[in-house]
Every structure is written in structure tokens, then in C-alpha cells.
Design a protein around this motif. Structure first.
Motif, short mmCIF file in Angstrom:
data_model
loop_
_atom_site.label_atom_id
_atom_site.label_comp_id
_atom_site.label_asym_id
_atom_site.label_seq_id
_atom_site.Cartn_x
_atom_site.Cartn_y
_atom_site.Cartn_z
N THR A 299 -1.17 18.45 16.54
CA THR A 299 -2.06 19.53 16.99
C THR A 299 -3.22 19.08 17.87
O THR A 299 -3.94 19.92 18.39
CB THR A 299 -2.67 20.28 15.78
N PRO A 319 -7.36 22.24 15.70
CA PRO A 319 -5.92 22.17 15.98
C PRO A 319 -5.57 23.06 17.18
O PRO A 319 -6.05 24.20 17.27
CB PRO A 319 -5.30 22.72 14.69
N TYR A 320 -4.77 22.55 18.07
CA TYR A 320 -4.30 23.27 19.26
C TYR A 320 -5.40 23.53 20.28
O TYR A 320 -5.19 24.27 21.24
CB TYR A 320 -3.60 24.59 18.89
N GLU A 321 -6.56 22.98 20.09
CA GLU A 321 -7.63 23.11 21.09
C GLU A 321 -7.45 21.96 22.08
O GLU A 321 -8.01 20.89 21.90
CB GLU A 321 -9.00 23.04 20.40
N LEU A 322 -6.65 22.20 23.09
CA LEU A 322 -6.29 21.13 24.04
C LEU A 322 -6.41 21.64 25.48
O LEU A 322 -5.44 21.66 26.24
CB LEU A 322 -4.85 20.67 23.76
N PRO A 532 4.48 24.07 26.41
CA PRO A 532 3.60 23.86 25.25
C PRO A 532 3.94 24.79 24.11
O PRO A 532 4.52 25.86 24.31
CB PRO A 532 2.22 24.23 25.82
N ASP A 533 3.56 24.40 22.93
CA ASP A 533 3.58 25.31 21.79
C ASP A 533 2.68 26.50 22.15
O ASP A 533 1.60 26.31 22.73
CB ASP A 533 3.02 24.60 20.55
N PRO A 534 3.11 27.73 21.83
CA PRO A 534 2.30 28.88 22.24
C PRO A 534 0.92 28.92 21.60
O PRO A 534 0.05 29.68 22.05
CB PRO A 534 3.15 30.09 21.81
N ARG A 535 0.71 28.12 20.58
CA ARG A 535 -0.62 28.09 19.95
C ARG A 535 -1.64 27.32 20.78
O ARG A 535 -2.84 27.41 20.55
CB ARG A 535 -0.53 27.47 18.56
N VAL A 536 -1.15 26.55 21.74
CA VAL A 536 -2.10 25.86 22.63
C VAL A 536 -2.53 26.87 23.70
O VAL A 536 -1.91 26.98 24.75
CB VAL A 536 -1.47 24.61 23.27
N ASP A 537 -3.58 27.61 23.40
CA ASP A 537 -3.98 28.71 24.28
C ASP A 537 -4.15 28.26 25.72
O ASP A 537 -3.79 28.98 26.65
CB ASP A 537 -5.30 29.30 23.80
N ALA A 538 -4.72 27.09 25.89
CA ALA A 538 -5.06 26.64 27.24
C ALA A 538 -3.84 26.44 28.12
O ALA A 538 -3.97 26.38 29.35
CB ALA A 538 -5.86 25.34 27.16
N LEU A 539 -2.67 26.33 27.53
CA LEU A 539 -1.48 25.95 28.29
C LEU A 539 -0.43 27.04 28.34
O LEU A 539 0.59 26.89 29.02
CB LEU A 539 -0.85 24.69 27.68
N ARG A 540 -0.66 28.13 27.67
CA ARG A 540 0.37 29.17 27.57
C ARG A 540 0.82 29.58 28.97
O ARG A 540 0.03 29.64 29.91
CB ARG A 540 -0.18 30.36 26.81
N GLU B 325 -12.08 29.20 23.33
CA GLU B 325 -12.41 28.45 22.13
C GLU B 325 -13.65 27.60 22.29
O GLU B 325 -14.24 27.18 21.32
CB GLU B 325 -11.24 27.59 21.67
N ARG B 385 -10.96 29.04 15.81
CA ARG B 385 -9.64 28.69 15.30
C ARG B 385 -9.57 28.76 13.78
O ARG B 385 -10.58 28.56 13.10
CB ARG B 385 -9.33 27.23 15.70
N ASP B 537 -6.72 29.80 33.25
CA ASP B 537 -5.69 29.10 32.48
C ASP B 537 -5.78 29.37 31.00
O ASP B 537 -4.76 29.50 30.32
CB ASP B 537 -5.81 27.59 32.71
N ALA B 538 -7.01 29.43 30.51
CA ALA B 538 -7.21 29.52 29.06
C ALA B 538 -6.67 30.83 28.50
O ALA B 538 -6.47 30.93 27.30
CB ALA B 538 -8.69 29.39 28.74
N ARG B 540 -4.01 32.81 29.99
CA ARG B 540 -2.71 33.25 30.49
C ARG B 540 -1.81 33.66 29.33
O ARG B 540 -1.83 33.06 28.27
CB ARG B 540 -2.08 32.11 31.29
N ASP B 565 -3.92 32.03 14.69
CA ASP B 565 -3.22 31.26 15.73
C ASP B 565 -1.75 31.65 15.84
O ASP B 565 -1.12 31.38 16.86
CB ASP B 565 -3.30 29.76 15.43
N PRO B 605 3.40 19.19 19.83
CA PRO B 605 3.26 20.56 20.31
C PRO B 605 3.82 20.81 21.70
O PRO B 605 3.37 21.71 22.40
CB PRO B 605 1.74 20.76 20.26
N TYR B 606 4.78 20.01 22.14
CA TYR B 606 5.37 20.19 23.46
C TYR B 606 6.89 20.08 23.32
O TYR B 606 7.39 19.28 22.53
CB TYR B 606 4.86 19.13 24.44
#
Lengths: 646, 646
Positions: A299, A319-322, A532-540, B325, B385, B537-538, B540, B565, B605-606
Motif C-alpha cells: 500500500t 495506505p494507497y496515498e501515492l 494501479p489498484d483503484p484505491r490509489v486515488d492519485a493514479l485512477r 488526501e 483515509r 490527476d488526483a 480522475r 477506500d 498495488p499495480y
């Protein structure tokens, strides 16, 4: 493989009691390919120039003041800058054992080493204390500012440097200095009456004392390392502006469920946890290290292997804050992750640790230095915006020759100088290659000494040729790691295909190997589009591009006239390899399909979720991706690892 | 509407020369609804308790030391804490003019005001200098630490407080103290020989000096305000750890293309730009203010109206860098945006400024205080989170009674205490209502005095009834703002439907109004699902929920057993209004449709961008959204404004 036994010199020396499943193979020599070139630059440019940088920045001057050999004011405001000298010294130690070190340079480095040892002898106080910041600026106030004072942190780096210099041979007395420092630490701290019951705000002493124990056999160092680990999480340090978890003093290490706080502090501490487990067999420590590594990886780790999302406290996020655009990913944190991961790999033999090691080495770590070895970056973002405005000297996302807080450059130097230790491991049963680097490694097994020669153009090409240059006349196992991203590999021995399937990430070949036998591994280097995992908001809604161990990115330099913020990636389009320009070292670049959204945009960046989709107006454009580690070596500009797909 | 002329007291007093298209109407009284309750709490709880907080925190003690009336050590490390006293004093000033202030409380506040004035007289030096930090800690070093010293910032807040106290009547001498401070500033700074050519690292003196000019008619104050504006961007301040743009000294204000650096500093400065334009007619300043507001709104403003993405430097990020976040969104920055926006609204008459004002008041600003008025939050995230770990006292995302750096609480107090000034504006041609608040406002027009009574349960209900309580026997214009989110409004006069279309955000009704005429405006409060620009991005792939001026959020408290989450929002499902619990003040909550992704998740997470979609396994669940400003008033837990839609 099982039953560890002691092996030769290296960054980690196994003692007879060590609980390593795999032992470090440190007798390697890297002779070609990407890493040989990075190491040549490190040897010929970075380390020699650092001597000047450390003098210009006042680090040596401040030690001279402590030694009473210079006049003037103490230069450095930060309390831990002695450690930059020590990390550079550690790099010098490893380099002096490097057979590729040219004689004139070796002589120069030996002179610098001798001069530094002499300086440290002069600066060290009669009871062993050695810290220029406190000796000069706060005389008599030793060990009272444990939160921000970094005394034990500096001591730890001195000890690590001394171990390296001593293992390299020709030590002009650095180990003796370090032992006196360590003895003072051992005698000063503890729960016993009259001692200071305390820990340092920045972990490092723990792993250093274990290494000193390995080097000297002195059990007191190991015991004190274990004490420092045990005393974390009992509120010995104040809450501080970033909370007690910043220095991992919020909960005892055995009870921690998550990596928290300052990323380098957390992982240096965990390297110490792995080290103390390795020497004591305290299974509660091993469980904590495994649990926290898994939590970090699931995460809190960037695709580049970078860690630490926050700028303000250089810390792990939730977690997932990336977020890509404010990924702090300090270069030192990548190094800390490699240190911790290498230890976990040795303890467990599990390939997943080597997978992350590889990812971090080729991406999060390697991006921290310019290709010419003269400039460094502190924070490694995964995205730089069009119109980026830097916010201070360490956050401008451009590599610079040195920093006010220059922890990263000498940390890069010491890792590159000892990189041959991070390729192969051994056990009684055989040898494991976990990284694919051109060179030669020899290792002791129960059957006898084994020598392997590796030839590869990895990561540019997927063919890895391993020649058994020397082998005992008995069965032993050659284990080759198959990275988790490698779906289908092929293997041959002496030209004959072998139908071997990787189990838990290892291809294991147990044979009585004839000298001259050639094992060829073919790793698939198809371009991969990663989501990305959808929980990674920044990358959705975005994808990244990977090829082998390399993460790729888009740079503004390859897209003149286009704002990267407007770009959309089309993973369905074909990806084409092509040789990149010399300005990025001729790296393999990728031609990709994409679109460009219209610009300019609206007055307000929010609209109806059921409104029109401007994507329909996006026009097709070709995209070029370059390896992430090469970014920022051309003119400054925008960059993106993750690109929207719609 | 055109041709400004001076009007009565208020936070901004128009002079005969003012270039206001709309003048502040400050004679209002808020008598019901959401804001009346917030103001009652402010008046009866927050402001009285602040007297104790400011004593406990040492702010008064430090001023007592400067006055030579107390012994002991200077308590506060931060150099600007006198300003907290001044902002509280400004709130007291406005409150003393509030007809709803109960007599016993009025007496208490008047006593506190008198005691404070007496303290400030005693602390002020013979030449007018007044700053406890420098008088006590750095005597003789005045005006040499302009970057971090905050001397002019503190002076500005004292001036603002004095203006408020003086306008409210019964000033026990605060304006005289402030004038002496201002005179010293006027005489000390400038490009003239023998003066200090400098600016303060934190803007505030600029707008304060203009207000003092308005209150006193003294042109020197206006000239010096213009000087301070002009001298920004010439490198008078050092680069600092966050770069020169941190204090807007990187480029002259007239040349700036983007809001940058510390958000509060930037917007206080822009409030000063608008103020100096209003009094001098310098069009280059107006153009800069319009340009920078537009840039801020298009790319750097959160849905809540909050601004400032970065924690480390409390600063604006890059365009579209709006992570939920780590949205810093300092409460003070929301207030600064309201101050700036109100001035732009008066200058231009453009409804878009009132739109953002409303959005910021109901969301970014109002969330900064707990519903009981006893706890404050410094940074206002749009997302907390599951498993959030706080990173220090100001970043724990929980409201607390006071801060080490307590700039926000008294800032909230002074805005709430003067909120009736932010509802209506006037011009010769008529009166404009730009916010819908139950109460009574009287304003001067060319036709004569107009009195309006507004009755509404907005923002819970969309009906706004405006009664013309008093009107001259001549034509004048009643302008009603139609928020940009209101697609279809309906209007009636005395029960008869009127077919009026908003032009540029205003419904304009020009009539000879009979006293007792009733205008009824119906604003649509349908639930809106809002999508972000894909460049953010954050955000999307997510949507937010809005209803009228309110941004909504999900809180953990309404979703026991579910990790936020894991939640997916379904904008296609029906949204149902329902009365919320008393713990969030009975606010209207929304029942929404959604899904919950399976938990736990993978080790990394990828994954492949062409791999399986776990959404298919998501199970339907009902969701409950609450107004963002009510979040964090129940047990601490996760929260989200933006929710993934797939």
C-alpha cells in the motif's frame, strides 16, 4: 538451500550464528553493461569530486574545528553533517577493494583516507566521543538532544564506514576510532542504573552495531543494538512537530502493524531489526520485519520502488496515498529500502525481496543521480507538471551538484561502490543469482568453491548467459531468479532447452556442473502497460509503461509543442523499441500511441459528471517514453510516469 | 449600477474616490438560519473563550512583558503571535456593533477591549513601535528580519482591528495606537534616502493601510500601501527555504501570471492589490488581480473553495495539482480568498466572484470550526483515509481547541463577526443581494434608502423571499445573484411569475418598488454529481456530490463496517434527501447508491492494465453523504469528498 556458514568480506558479514538462508556473495566483479558504467562514473567522477564538495560545504572544516586544527565559525547548521563524510568514507573503503580502481586514483583515495583518519583521531575526545556539532557548538551537552541531535546516527555511519574500510584492507586506524565511539555508546546507554535510557531520533546505530559485532566478534555491540531496537516505541523521545511515529517511537517494533513516519528512519530501523534477528534468532523480530515489509509493499510503495509520499515530514503517507506529483521518494529512502530488502532476502531466501530490490535499483535509486555523476536529486517525483514552480532548494525536481542537507549523494556513492554485493547469494547447497549483471562471482558452497561468469545486456536485452567458470566435482544448485513480471521465460543449458518452471520466483538447477557449462536464461522484455489498484486515488484512470525491470516515463523534451498534462495514452496501440539519444545514454526508448486533449481549458476545473466528454476532441499523437532513471538529464521540463488512458 | 459614493461603516469603507462598482452594505442584521446559528456560537462561545485561550497560550503574557508589567520568560517561539490578539480584537470590535449581543456579554467584551487597549498603550514604545517578540526577545533589532519577522504583518492586523473597533464606536483608543504604529511604518519604509527599502515576508500591511486611509482620510497610508505592493517581486527578501515565490517576491505583481507560494500571503497581497486599485484607479493593478484570480480558479482551487495544496510550505501547487488526501486548504487561506473575492466583486460587479465567495463560505471556510464553536482545524483535507496516521499537531485532521500556531481561530472569529457585510452590495442604481441569508439590510441608492428583508431556509431549501421593507418612490434596481450551478430558477413578484433570465449571473429587476413588495426566488437544490477536469490527476475517475452551494462528503460514521477506500459511487442511482442527525446539526443528508469493492487486496498495488476488473465483484451498498462543513463532528474517522465511480 540451508545451513548458513560464515563467508568473506562484504557489506554484511555472516557470523557462524547467522540465521541467513542465503549468504552474501561479495567477491564479485562487475565488468560490463549499465551498472559497470554507473560504477565507473561513481569511481572516477562522483567519489573524487565529493572530497571537494565536502570541503566546500564545510563538513571537513567543522571536523577540523572539533580537532582544534582550524579557526573560524562552525559552518553547518544541521547537526548531522559529519555523517556525509562517513558515508563518503564508506564508499572510499569499498572502492579501495575494487580491482577496476586505477592506481593513481587509488593512491589519491588512500591519501584522502589517511588524512581523514588522522583528522578523526585528532577530533576524537579521550573517552571516545566524536561529533563535531556537539563538540564545537554545544560542548558538554552530549546525548541530551537525542531527538534531533543525530549523535548515534553519526556514530552509526562512522561505524559502517570503518567496517567497510577494514574489510577492504589497509585500514589506517578507522576501525579503532569507530570501536572507541561504539564502546562509549555501549557504556553510556542502557536501562542499568546511571545510564541513559534512550534512543536516537534517526535509526542507524542499530544496524551499524550489528555489523561491528560481525567484524569484531564483540557481543556487546550486538546486545546494545538489540537494546536500541527494543527501546523504540516507549515514548523515550518527545512527540515532536511530526508526531512520535516520525522516529518510530510511537509503538514497539514487534507490535507495529504499519510502516509510518520518516521513511529513511523507518527502514534503517528495519534493517537493524533484520540484522539483529539474523544474529540472535529472535523470531518476533523476523515476524515484525516480514509484516512491515508486506504492508509497505502492498500500500505504500511507488511503482519505481520509491517510498515516502510526504514532503513536509519526508514520511510514509496513509495506505494507497501515492500521489505522483508530490511523491517525495527521497533517494536515501530508496537506498534504505535496498538495505532492508537485501537483509530480508538473505534471511528468507524469498524472491519477492529481490524483485523489489531490482525495481528500486533500476528506478527509484538510479534516478537519484545524473548520468554524468555530477548532480543529484533529493526528492524523486513520478510526475512534474507543465508550469511547475519549484518550492525551495530541495524540491525543484532538478538535479544539483550538492545540497544544504547532502545526505543523498554520499549514500548513492556507497551503494554504487558496493553494488557487486547485491547480485549473488550463496548457501551450502549452491549459489543464487538474484540480479542479472555482467561480471564474475565466486562463492563457497558445501560442495566447494563455485565461480560464475555472467554476460548480459540486461535490462536492454533479455538474454542472460551464465557460464560456470569453476565448479566442484559434486552436485550443487544454481538458482536463477525469475522476476514476477516475467510471464514466460525460456532456459537452456549448453544450448539444450530445459523445461524448468520457476517455483516461488526461483528456477533451480541442481546438477554436477562441468566447468564451462553455459546456462542461458531468456527473460521477456515486451512492453507492459500497468494499471494501479483503484484505491490509489492519485493514479485512477491512468497507466504506466514498463519494460523488464525498467519503469518508463514521458518527458517534455520528446514532445515539443505538447503539454504533458493534455496527453492520453493508448495501451491498445503498438509499442516500438528504438535506440534513444546519446543525451540519455543511448537507452532503449519506446514509441507509443496516444492522443492530445484540446487546450486551453475552462474557467473552473469541475463540471457535470453527466456532461460532454472532451476526449472526443482529442487528436492522435505519437508518444515517446524513456526509462525513468534517465529523466531530467536534458533540459528541465515536465515528466510523467502515469499517463491517463481516457 | 455605477458611480460609487461613500457608504457607512463596514469592513471596507468606500471613499469618494473608490472605484467600486458595488459598495458594501454593512448595516445588515442576520436574524435566522444557518449563519445566525454559527454567529450565535461565535458570539457566545468562540470569542469569549478565546480570551482564555489567548491568556493560556501566552499571547497576552508576552505583550505584558513588552509593557514591562510582567516578569518571566517570553513564551511563544513564533514571532507573529501578537496578531492573534489583534484578530480577536477585530472580532470584538465587530461584535460590539452587533445588536444581538446580550448586554452582560457586551459589558464583558468592552472590559476586555479596554484592558487590551490599556495593555497596548503600555507596550507601545515612544516612537510608536509595538511588537512584543522584538521588544522582548530581540530589542534593538527591529525591521531587520523582514522575511520571517512578521512585524509589518502584526502591524497590519493591529490596524485592521483598530479600524473595526473604531467603526463600531466606543473606541477606547485603539485607533490612536494603530495610527502611531502606521506613522512609524510610513516614516521608516520607502525608497527615499535613509529609509528601509523593504517588504514584509507576510502580506497584510498593504490592505490594512488602505483601510486606515479610508478610516482617517490620510493619504500617506494609501501611498505607503501602494509602495509595499510595488516593491514585491524585486528580490528584497532572501530566497528562503521555500524559494522567493513563497512570499511573492519572485516577480512584480503586475507581471505575475500565476498565484504561487504561500496561499495566505498571496491572497492577502491580492486583497491589497484590489484595495489600492479601488482607491487609486491604477488599471495595471486591476488587470493583475483579475488575471491571478482567474488562474487560481481555473487550476488551483478545490471544489470546496479551499486553496493551497502543499503541506510543507502551505502553498499553491502546480496547475491541476489538487490532491484530496493532502489538500492543505488552510482555514486562513479560505478567509483570505473571501477577503480578496469580496473586493473583486465590489470592483467589478461580476457574479463569478460572489459564486466563489459562497462556495468558500459554505465549505472551505465553514469546515474550519466545529459545530460547537470550541474546536478548530488548520488544514482542511477533502479526504481522510481509512487507517490515517496523523503527522503532527496541525495535520491530524481533527479539530482541536487551539494551536501552537493559532492564526486560524481568531481569523474565523473576525469573519463570522462581520459576516453581515458579505451579503448585499449597493450602487447608486440599486441594491444587489449576492448571498441568501435571513435578515435585514438597508442601503443607500441614488433614489433613496432601501430596506430589504430576506427570509429563507437556504441552503437547505431553495426558496428565497425578499421583502422590500422600505423603498423610495422612484425606480431602482434589485439585483439577485443566480449561482452558476443553478440551471433553472423561477421568480415571482407579489405572487406573479416573472419571466426573467439571469444575465452574467444577475437577475435584474428595475421598478418603482412599493414597500411590502415580495420577490420570491426559487433556486434548484437538486443533487448534482460533479466530475473533475481530467487534468486533475488526483480526482480522475471519481465524482463529488453537491446540492445548492454545499459540497457533500461520505464519512466513516455513516458507513460502519465499510472501508471508504473500497467504496464506489453510482451517479446513476437516485439521490434522496433526508434530515441528518442532531450530531451534525440536523443538516440535510443524502442517501445515494454505490458499491463496495472486496477487501483485502493484493500484495502489490499495480497490475496489468489489461487484466481482470475487480469491480465485477463489488457488491451494492447504500451510501450516505453529509455536508462537508459538518464532517469530523462525530467520532474521528475516514472521509471523502471525491468518490470513485468505477
Amino acid at each position: 538451500m540451508s545451513e548458513p556458514s560464515p563467508v568473506g568480506s562484504g557489506p554484511i558479514r555472516a557470523t557462524p550464528a547467522s540465521r541467513y538462508l542465503l549468504r552474501p556473495v561479495t567477491s564479485g566483479r562487475i565488468t560490463g553493461g549499465l551498472w559497470a558504467e554507473r560504477r565507473r562514473i561513481n569511481r572516477e567522477v562522483s567519489v573524487p569530486e565529493a572530497w571537494d564538495r565536502l570541503h566546500e560545504a564545510g563538513n571537513f572544516h567543522d571536523l577540523e574545528l572539533a580537532a582544534g586544527r582550524s579557526d573560524g565559525a562552525y559552518v553547518n547548521e544541521l547537526p548531522f553533517l559529519d555523517s556525509d563524510v562517513y558515508k563518503w568514507l564508506e564508499a572510499v573503503g569499498w572502492l579501495l577493494a575494487d580491482p577496476d580502481l586505477a592506481a593513481p586514483l587509488a593512491e589519491r583515495l588512500r591519501d584522502q583516507l589517511a588524512a581523514t583518519a588522522e583528522l578523526l583521531v585528532a577530533a576524537q575526545q579521550s573517552d571516545g566521543y566524536l561529533n563535531s556539532h556537539f563538540q564545537v557548538r554545544f560542548p558538554g551537552e552530549r546525548f541530551v538532544q537525542l531527538d534531533w541531535g543525530h549523535e548515534l546516527y553519526c556514530a552509526g555511519h562512522l561505524i559502517q564506514a570503518a567496517v567497510a574500510v577494514h574489510r577492504a584492507g589497509g585500514d589506517p586506524g578507522v576501525l579503532a576510532i569507530a570501536r572507541r565511539v561504539a564502546d562509549l555508546v555501549v557504556d553510556t546507554f542502557g536501562t542499568e542504573e546511571g545510564r541513559i535510557d534512550g534512543i536516537c531520533g534517526h535509526a542507524e546505530i542499530e544496524t551499524a552495531l550489528v555489523e561491528l559485532h560481525r567484524e569484531t566478534g564483540d557481543e556487546r555491540y550486538l546486545a546494545r543494538a538489540a537494546y536500541f531496537l527494543d527501546r523504540h516505541g516507549h515514548g523515550l523521545l518527545p512527540d515532536g512537530r511530526f508526531g512520535r511515529q516520525y522516529w518510530q517511537d510511537h509503538t514497539p517494533i514487534r507490535e507495529a502493524e504499519a510502516v509510518t513516519g520518516h521513511a529513511v528512519r523507518q527502514l534503517y530501523l528495519l534493517a537493524g531489526v533484520a540484522d539483529v534477528y539474523a544474529e540472535t534468532g529472535d523470531e518476533s523480530l523476523r515476524r515484525a520485519a516480514e509484516r512491515l515489509w508486506a504492508e509497505m509493499v502492498a500500500t505504500k510503495t511507488y511503482l519505481t520502488g520509491g517510498i515516502g509520499a510526504h514532503h513536509s515530514d519526508e514520511a510514509f503517507g496513509d495506505p494507497y496515498e501515492l500521489p505522483s506529483e508530490r511523491s517525495y521518494c527521497e533517494t536515501c529512502a530508496a537506498i534504505a529500502s535496498i538495505m532492508f530488502g537485501q537483509r530480508m532476502l538473505m534471511i528468507t531466501g524469498e524472491a519477492k525481496y529481490a524483485d523489489l530490490l531490482e525495481r528500486t535499483l533500476y528506478n527509484g535509486f538510479l534516478a537519484g543521480t545524473s548520468l554524468d555523476g555530477q548532480r543529484y536529486i533529493y526528492a524523486n517525483p513520478l510526475q512534474v507538471r507543465d508550469d511547475h514552480v519549484g518550492t525551495g532548494h530541495d524540491q525543484d525536481y532538478a538535479r544539483v551538484p550538492w545540497f544544504h542537507c547532502a545526505c543523498c549523494p554520499p549514500n548513492v556513492m556507497r551503494l554504487l561502490a558496493s553494488l557487486e554485493h547485491y547480485v549473488a547469494l550463496s548457501a551450502d547447497a549452491g549459489v543464487a543469482l538474484h540480479q542479472y549483471v555482467t561480471g564474475r562471482w565466486t562463492a563457497a558452497t558445501a560442495a566447494g568453491e563455485v565461480a560464475l561468469e555472467v554476460t548480459t545486456d540486461y535490462p536492454w536485452d533479455g538474454t542472460v548467459r551464465v557460464t560456470v567458470a569453476d565448479a566442484p566435482a559434486a552436485e550443487w544448485e544454481l538458482a536463477l531468479r525469475v522476476p514476477s513480471w516475467a510471464d514466460e521465460v525460456s532456459l537452456s543449458v549448453d544450448g539444450e532447452p530445459v523445461d524448468a518452471a520457476a517455483v516461488d520466483g526461483w528456477l533451480r538447477l541442481t546438477r554436477s556442473w562441468a566447468p564451462g557449462a553455459v546456462v542461458e536464461l531468456q527473460l521477456p522484455l515486451d512492453v507492459r502497460f500497468t494499471a494501479p489498484d483503484p484505491r490509489v486515488d492519485a493514479l485512477r484512470g491512468s497507466a504506466a509503461v514498463e519494460r523488464g525491470p525498467l519503469v518508463y516515463c514521458l518527458e517534455g523534451a520528446d514532445h515539443p509543442g505538447t503539454r504533458l498534462d493534455d496527453v492520453v495514452l493508448d495501451p491498445a496501440a503498438a509499442a516500438v523499441d528504438q535506440a534513444g539519444p546519446e543525451t540519455i545514454g543511448g537507452a532503449v526508448t519506446l514509441r507509443l500511441g496516444g492522443r492530445r486533449r484540446p487546450h486551453p481549458v475552462g474557467w473552473w476545473p469541475y463540471g457535470s459528471a453527466t456532461g460532454a466528454d472532451e476526449d472526443r476532441a482529442a487528436e492522435p499523437i505519437p508518444l515517446v517514453a524513456v526509462p525513468y532513471f534517465t529523466w531530467g538529464n536534458r533540459e528541465p521540463g515536465p515528466m510523467r510516469v502515469w499517463v491517463p488512458t481516457s
